[in-house]
Design a protein around this motif. Structure first.
Motif, PDB file in Angstrom:
ATOM      1  N   GLU A  10      26.430  45.025  35.487  1.00  0.00           N
ATOM      2  CA  GLU A  10      26.293  45.910  36.644  1.00  0.00           C
ATOM      3  C   GLU A  10      26.923  47.270  36.401  1.00  0.00           C
ATOM      4  O   GLU A  10      27.921  47.377  35.683  1.00  0.00           O
ATOM      5  N   ASP A  52      41.416  38.300  36.848  1.00  0.00           N
ATOM      6  CA  ASP A  52      40.038  38.803  36.916  1.00  0.00           C
ATOM      7  C   ASP A  52      39.053  37.725  37.363  1.00  0.00           C
ATOM      8  O   ASP A  52      37.905  37.718  36.938  1.00  0.00           O
ATOM      9  N   ARG A  56      34.606  33.791  46.042  1.00  0.00           N
ATOM     10  CA  ARG A  56      34.223  34.192  47.388  1.00  0.00           C
ATOM     11  C   ARG A  56      33.294  33.168  48.016  1.00  0.00           C
ATOM     12  O   ARG A  56      32.597  32.422  47.324  1.00  0.00           O
ATOM     13  N   ARG A  58      30.149  33.575  50.360  1.00  0.00           N
ATOM     14  CA  ARG A  58      29.227  34.589  50.866  1.00  0.00           C
ATOM     15  C   ARG A  58      28.230  33.924  51.801  1.00  0.00           C
ATOM     16  O   ARG A  58      27.562  32.951  51.420  1.00  0.00           O
ATOM     17  N   LYS A  66      33.089  34.849  40.432  1.00  0.00           N
ATOM     18  CA  LYS A  66      32.768  35.890  39.438  1.00  0.00           C
ATOM     19  C   LYS A  66      33.918  35.958  38.466  1.00  0.00           C
ATOM     20  O   LYS A  66      35.060  36.207  38.865  1.00  0.00           O
ATOM     21  N   PRO A 106      37.869  48.625  34.254  1.00  0.00           N
ATOM     22  CA  PRO A 106      37.260  48.831  35.556  1.00  0.00           C
ATOM     23  C   PRO A 106      36.663  50.223  35.629  1.00  0.00           C
ATOM     24  O   PRO A 106      37.126  51.141  34.963  1.00  0.00           O
ATOM     25  N   GLY A 107      35.641  50.378  36.410  1.00  0.00           N
ATOM     26  CA  GLY A 107      35.101  51.710  36.626  1.00  0.00           C
ATOM     27  C   GLY A 107      33.892  52.030  35.772  1.00  0.00           C
ATOM     28  O   GLY A 107      33.128  52.906  36.112  1.00  0.00           O
ATOM     29  N   THR A 110      30.286  46.519  34.277  1.00  0.00           N
ATOM     30  CA  THR A 110      30.992  45.244  34.209  1.00  0.00           C
ATOM     31  C   THR A 110      30.008  44.157  33.806  1.00  0.00           C
ATOM     32  O   THR A 110      28.802  44.289  34.028  1.00  0.00           O
ATOM     33  N   TYR A 112      29.947  40.056  34.297  1.00  0.00           N
ATOM     34  CA  TYR A 112      30.610  38.874  34.835  1.00  0.00           C
ATOM     35  C   TYR A 112      29.645  37.709  34.885  1.00  0.00           C
ATOM     36  O   TYR A 112      28.447  37.891  35.094  1.00  0.00           O
ATOM     37  N   ARG A 159      23.024  45.423  53.062  1.00  0.00           N
ATOM     38  CA  ARG A 159      22.493  45.684  51.712  1.00  0.00           C
ATOM     39  C   ARG A 159      20.990  45.903  51.765  1.00  0.00           C
ATOM     40  O   ARG A 159      20.261  45.105  52.332  1.00  0.00           O
ATOM     41  N   GLU A 184      21.802  46.419  38.575  1.00  0.00           N
ATOM     42  CA  GLU A 184      22.198  45.123  38.030  1.00  0.00           C
ATOM     43  C   GLU A 184      21.064  44.491  37.245  1.00  0.00           C
ATOM     44  O   GLU A 184      19.895  44.626  37.594  1.00  0.00           O
ATOM     45  N   LYS A 218      33.534  48.076  46.431  1.00  0.00           N
ATOM     46  CA  LYS A 218      33.969  47.818  47.799  1.00  0.00           C
ATOM     47  C   LYS A 218      35.377  47.228  47.824  1.00  0.00           C
ATOM     48  O   LYS A 218      36.186  47.561  48.679  1.00  0.00           O
ATOM     49  N   MET A 219      35.638  46.329  46.851  1.00  0.00           N
ATOM     50  CA  MET A 219      36.942  45.649  46.861  1.00  0.00           C
ATOM     51  C   MET A 219      38.095  46.624  46.654  1.00  0.00           C
ATOM     52  O   MET A 219      39.138  46.514  47.312  1.00  0.00           O
ATOM     53  N   ARG A 239      43.205  45.469  36.453  1.00  0.00           N
ATOM     54  CA  ARG A 239      42.043  44.756  37.011  1.00  0.00           C
ATOM     55  C   ARG A 239      41.205  45.647  37.915  1.00  0.00           C
ATOM     56  O   ARG A 239      40.025  45.394  38.123  1.00  0.00           O
ATOM     57  N   LEU A 240      41.789  46.648  38.499  1.00  0.00           N
ATOM     58  CA  LEU A 240      41.063  47.607  39.329  1.00  0.00           C
ATOM     59  C   LEU A 240      41.465  48.997  38.893  1.00  0.00           C
ATOM     60  O   LEU A 240      42.572  49.215  38.414  1.00  0.00           O
TER      61      LEU A 240
HETATM   62  C1  V4E Z   1      34.146  41.345  40.007  1.00  0.00           C
HETATM   63  C2  V4E Z   1      35.025  42.109  40.925  1.00  0.00           C
HETATM   64  C3  V4E Z   1      35.050  41.887  42.273  1.00  0.00           C
HETATM   65  C4  V4E Z   1      34.246  40.938  43.066  1.00  0.00           C
HETATM   66  C5  V4E Z   1      33.199  41.720  43.788  1.00  0.00           C
HETATM   67  O1  V4E Z   1      32.289  42.168  42.869  1.00  0.00           O
HETATM   68  P1  V4E Z   1      31.429  43.480  43.165  1.00  0.00           P
HETATM   69  O2  V4E Z   1      30.345  43.554  42.144  1.00  0.00           O
HETATM   70  O3  V4E Z   1      32.310  44.645  43.246  1.00  0.00           O
HETATM   71  O4  V4E Z   1      30.867  43.201  44.642  1.00  0.00           O
HETATM   72  P2  V4E Z   1      29.377  42.899  45.142  1.00  0.00           P
HETATM   73  O5  V4E Z   1      29.474  42.608  46.598  1.00  0.00           O
HETATM   74  O6  V4E Z   1      28.476  44.028  44.779  1.00  0.00           O
HETATM   75  O7  V4E Z   1      28.956  41.603  44.356  1.00  0.00           O
HETATM   76  P3  V4E Z   1      27.485  41.158  43.879  1.00  0.00           P
HETATM   77  O8  V4E Z   1      26.640  40.971  45.112  1.00  0.00           O
HETATM   78  O9  V4E Z   1      26.934  42.229  42.971  1.00  0.00           O
HETATM   79  O10 V4E Z   1      27.719  39.863  43.142  1.00  0.00           O
HETATM   80  S1  V4E Z   1      36.165  42.919  42.975  1.00  0.00           S
HETATM   81  C6  V4E Z   1      36.587  43.600  41.520  1.00  0.00           C
HETATM   82  N1  V4E Z   1      35.904  43.069  40.527  1.00  0.00           N
HETATM   83  C7  V4E Z   1      36.113  43.568  39.212  1.00  0.00           C
HETATM   84  C8  V4E Z   1      35.441  44.924  39.086  1.00  0.00           C
HETATM   85  C9  V4E Z   1      35.974  45.899  38.261  1.00  0.00           C
HETATM   86  N2  V4E Z   1      37.071  45.659  37.556  1.00  0.00           N
HETATM   87  N3  V4E Z   1      35.383  47.112  38.156  1.00  0.00           N
HETATM   88  C10 V4E Z   1      34.254  47.377  38.860  1.00  0.00           C
HETATM   89  C11 V4E Z   1      33.589  48.698  38.751  1.00  0.00           C
HETATM   90  N4  V4E Z   1      33.715  46.450  39.664  1.00  0.00           N
HETATM   91  C12 V4E Z   1      34.289  45.247  39.784  1.00  0.00           C
END
Ligand code: V4E
Length: 250
Positions: A10, A52, A56, A58, A66, A106-107, A110, A112, A159, A184, A218-219, A239-240
């Motif tokens: 992503e 890491d 969740r 959902r 993740k 991060p940033g 990613t 996962y 979304r 993604e 968002k997190m 981690r962030l």
């Molecule tokens: C993996 C992660 C977290 C869990 C939330 O993941 P995220 O992709 O941010 O949310 P969402 O709602 O879009 O999930 P999806 O529906 O795509 O599964 S919170 C933080 N992380 C790690 C992380 C990181 N280190 N850097 C970045 C840019 N994103 C996430």
């Protein structure tokens, strides 16, 4: 070992007023609009997220974990060991069952794994928390209670999902006032990750408002606002990424 399920690659980007028009020009098709509540769980001292691992519940999807997709130095490690660098120049290191391992940077993009099978989720949680699995933990809520996990973040997302070839593009608006986009794709094998990262990065650049720094998830924004101490610990642990762009700046 073969990866369990696919690896989600992503890239986040900043949504602007022109984003949906750009999507249409690129040939993207609106696949759906949904709203769901996420509840994220961790130990009171944050050991899952510091490792890491993002557990969740959902709405509409159920339980998901993740987590980093490959064990550090494993046979399928795609070369992200110490010394390898990603496009933003940060060191990209494999993360693993070892909670002390460095995070993916991060940033940037990613990669996962999203575990949903209860057996796989519970096994991974027990490994991270160094707890012997209890035979009674076949269903996740029972394991969550047994492991003493608690909700540390809860928010609703609206979304709009677009399909763009084999990519999906999500435009998210969280109920605490933050909007973010995400490109993604899913791959099966770790060695397919680098090409997928290039692709999601390229499309994210085409779609997003240009920003100088990394785009926050968002997190990051949620924790910075509602759980500043947890946020600080995650930033310190790598981690962030620290949010340099307060929400008023949108
Ligand atoms: C993996 C992660 C977290 C869990 C939330 O993941 P995220 O992709 O941010 O949310 P969402 O709602 O879009 O999930 P999806 O529906 O795509 O599964 S919170 C933080 N992380 C790690 C992380 C990181 N280190 N850097 C970045 C840019 N994103 C996430």
């Amino acid at each position: 070992a073969e990866p369990t399920g696919s690896i989600e690659v992503e890239a986040k980007f900043m949504v602007g007023p022109g984003t949906e028009a750009r999507l249409v020009v690129l040939g993207a098709v609106l696949a759906g609009a949904v709203s769901f509540q996420d509840q994220y769980y961790d130990t009171p001292d944050g050991r899952l997220t510091l490792a890491d691992h993002w557990l969740r519940h959902r709405e509409g999807a159920g339980w998901e974990l993740k987590c980093p997709p490959w064990p550090a130095g494993g046979a399928r490690d795609p070369g992200y060991g110490p010394g390898a660098t990603s496009q933003d120049g940060s060191t990209r290191a494999a993360t693993s069952l070892n909670p002390g391992a460095p995070a993916q940077p991060p940033g940037s993009t990613t990669a996962y794994q999203e575990l949903t099978s209860p057996a796989a989720v519970v096994a991974r949680l027990c490994a991270i928390l160094a707890v012997a699995p209890d035979p009674g933990w076949a269903c996740i809520p029972v394991a969550v209670a047994g492991l003493g996990l608690e909700v540390f973040a809860a928010f609703r997302t609206q979304r709009r999902s677009y399909r763009l070839g084999r990519l999906s593009v999500d435009l998210d608006e969280a109920d605490f006032g933050y909007a973010v986009g995400e490109v993604e794709t899913a791959v099966t094998h770790p060695w397919e990750v680098p090409a997928a990262q290039e692709e999601v990065t390229r499309v994210g650049r085409e779609l997003g408002v240009e920003v100088t720094g990394p785009v926050m998830g968002k997190m990051s924004v949620y924790l910075q606002q509602y759980r500043p101490q947890h946020y600080e610990e995650l930033v310190q642990a790598g981690r962030l990424v620290r949010d340099k762009m307060p929400m008023g700046g949108r």
